[in-house]
Design a protein around this motif. Sequence first.
Motif, PDB file in Angstrom:
ATOM      1  N   GLU A 109       0.827  -1.209   0.000  1.00 54.58           N
ATOM      2  CA  GLU A 109       0.000   0.000   0.000  1.00 54.58           C
ATOM      3  C   GLU A 109       0.860   1.258   0.000  1.00 54.58           C
ATOM      4  O   GLU A 109       0.558   2.233  -0.701  1.00 54.58           O
ATOM      5  N   ALA A 110       1.931   1.240   0.781  1.00 51.81           N
ATOM      6  CA  ALA A 110       2.814   2.413   0.812  1.00 51.81           C
ATOM      7  C   ALA A 110       3.479   2.631  -0.543  1.00 51.81           C
ATOM      8  O   ALA A 110       3.600   3.774  -1.016  1.00 51.81           O
ATOM      9  N   ARG A 112       2.247   1.742  -3.447  1.00 49.33           N
ATOM     10  CA  ARG A 112       1.230   2.229  -4.382  1.00 49.33           C
ATOM     11  C   ARG A 112       0.939   3.712  -4.169  1.00 49.33           C
ATOM     12  O   ARG A 112       0.830   4.486  -5.122  1.00 49.33           O
ATOM     13  N   ARG A 113       0.816   4.121  -2.888  1.00 49.92           N
ATOM     14  CA  ARG A 113       0.574   5.551  -2.620  1.00 49.92           C
ATOM     15  C   ARG A 113       1.749   6.407  -3.080  1.00 49.92           C
ATOM     16  O   ARG A 113       1.545   7.504  -3.605  1.00 49.92           O
ATOM     17  N   LYS A 114       2.963   5.884  -2.908  1.00 49.04           N
ATOM     18  CA  LYS A 114       4.136   6.646  -3.359  1.00 49.04           C
ATOM     19  C   LYS A 114       4.123   6.821  -4.868  1.00 49.04           C
ATOM     20  O   LYS A 114       4.393   7.924  -5.391  1.00 49.04           O
ATOM     21  N   LYS A 115       3.794   5.770  -5.597  1.00 45.58           N
ATOM     22  CA  LYS A 115       3.720   5.881  -7.057  1.00 45.58           C
ATOM     23  C   LYS A 115       2.621   6.851  -7.471  1.00 45.58           C
ATOM     24  O   LYS A 115       2.780   7.639  -8.409  1.00 45.58           O
ATOM     25  N   GLU A 116       1.466   6.803  -6.775  1.00 46.86           N
ATOM     26  CA  GLU A 116       0.365   7.703  -7.097  1.00 46.86           C
ATOM     27  C   GLU A 116       0.752   9.160  -6.837  1.00 46.86           C
ATOM     28  O   GLU A 116       0.462  10.041  -7.654  1.00 46.86           O
ATOM     29  N   GLU A 117       1.435   9.413  -5.722  1.00 44.49           N
ATOM     30  CA  GLU A 117       1.874  10.772  -5.429  1.00 44.49           C
ATOM     31  C   GLU A 117       2.884  11.258  -6.457  1.00 44.49           C
ATOM     32  O   GLU A 117       2.823  12.402  -6.912  1.00 44.49           O
ATOM     33  N   TYR A 120       0.979  12.177  -9.659  1.00 43.08           N
ATOM     34  CA  TYR A 120       0.251  13.436  -9.578  1.00 43.08           C
ATOM     35  C   TYR A 120       1.200  14.624  -9.505  1.00 43.08           C
ATOM     36  O   TYR A 120       0.916  15.687 -10.078  1.00 43.08           O
ATOM     37  N   LEU A 129      -4.510  14.921  -4.334  1.00 45.04           N
ATOM     38  CA  LEU A 129      -4.017  14.252  -3.141  1.00 45.04           C
ATOM     39  C   LEU A 129      -4.704  14.733  -1.877  1.00 45.04           C
ATOM     40  O   LEU A 129      -4.620  14.084  -0.834  1.00 45.04           O
ATOM     41  N   GLN A 131      -8.140  16.042   0.408  1.00 39.99           N
ATOM     42  CA  GLN A 131      -9.547  15.678   0.531  1.00 39.99           C
ATOM     43  C   GLN A 131     -10.454  16.771  -0.003  1.00 39.99           C
ATOM     44  O   GLN A 131     -11.550  16.501  -0.487  1.00 39.99           O
TER      45      GLN A 131
END
Length: 275
Positions: A109-110, A112-117, A120, A129, A131
Motif C-alpha cells: 500500500e505504501a 502504491r501511494r508513493k507511485k500515485e503521489e 500526480y 491528493l 480531501q
Amino acid sequence: MAGARDVVLYGVLFASVFCIFSWKFSILGIRAALQLAGRGLLLLAVAAWMASCLLPKLKTYLLPESPLESPVDEENSRQRQEQARRELQQKHVVKSSAYHESVLKPRGEAARRKKEEDFYHMTGQTWKLSQGTALGGEGGTEADAEEGDETPSQRAARRRKQLEKPHLTPVQKERPKEKRIIILPDEPSENAEGVVRIALRVPGGRTVQRRFLRSCSSSVLLDWLHKSGYPPTIYGLYTSFPRRPLITHTDLSMEDAGIVMDTALNVGEMDPDEP
C-alpha cells in the motif's frame, strides 16, 4: 565383518614387514621366514573367521534388541506423527498470513501511494491528493436550510449546486433496423404463358439466368441482383444497346419496364451522378 577385515590387513602388513627385516638382517632364513609368515596368515584367517561368527552372537547377547511394536502401536505412532505434521503446517500458515497482513500488505500500500503521489506531482495534479472542502463551509445541507440555520454563503453554495446539476434528458435509442429477407417468386416453367428468360452479365464475366413472368414487378430484378451478391446500392442494371439504366419500381411490371421477350442485362457499378 569390517573389524575382521581390518585385523587381516594389519596382520598381512605386520607379516610382510617381519619377513623383510628377517631376510635383511639374517635373523631367519628365507624359507623359515616364509613358513612363519604363512603360519601367521593362517592364524589370522582363523581368528577373523571366528570373530565374524561369534561377534553377531555376542552383540545379540550383550545388546538385546527392543521388542517389535505391534500393528496397533505402529498405527498410533503414525497418527501422532501425522497430527504433529498438520499442527506444524497450520502454524506455518498462520505465521505466513500474519506476516502478509502486517508486513507485505502495508508495504505494498505504501509503494502504491508513493507511485500515485509521484504521478500526480509529475502531471501537476497535486490537488487530487487532498480531501478538499465543500463550498460554503461544512454543514451546508438541505436539512439546515429547512431548519433556518443556513448562512448566506451556504445558501449561495446550495443554489450553485442546484444550477450545476445536469438536466439529464432521456436518450432515445435507435431501434435496430429489421433485416429484410429477400424471397424471390417461384420460377415458372418454360411453357407457361408470359414467361421471359433474363440473363445477367456480372462484372466477373459470369452469366446468371432465370425465368420470370412479364407480370412480375420490376423490383424483383433488384432483389435477384442483391441475392446474387451485388447490392443495388452499388450496382445497377443496364441494357445492352444502347447502354442505359433499366428503370425499376414496385409499381412497374417487367412488361412496363420494356422487358417483353428474353433479355440480357449488364450489371455494373452505378455512377455517383446517377439518381
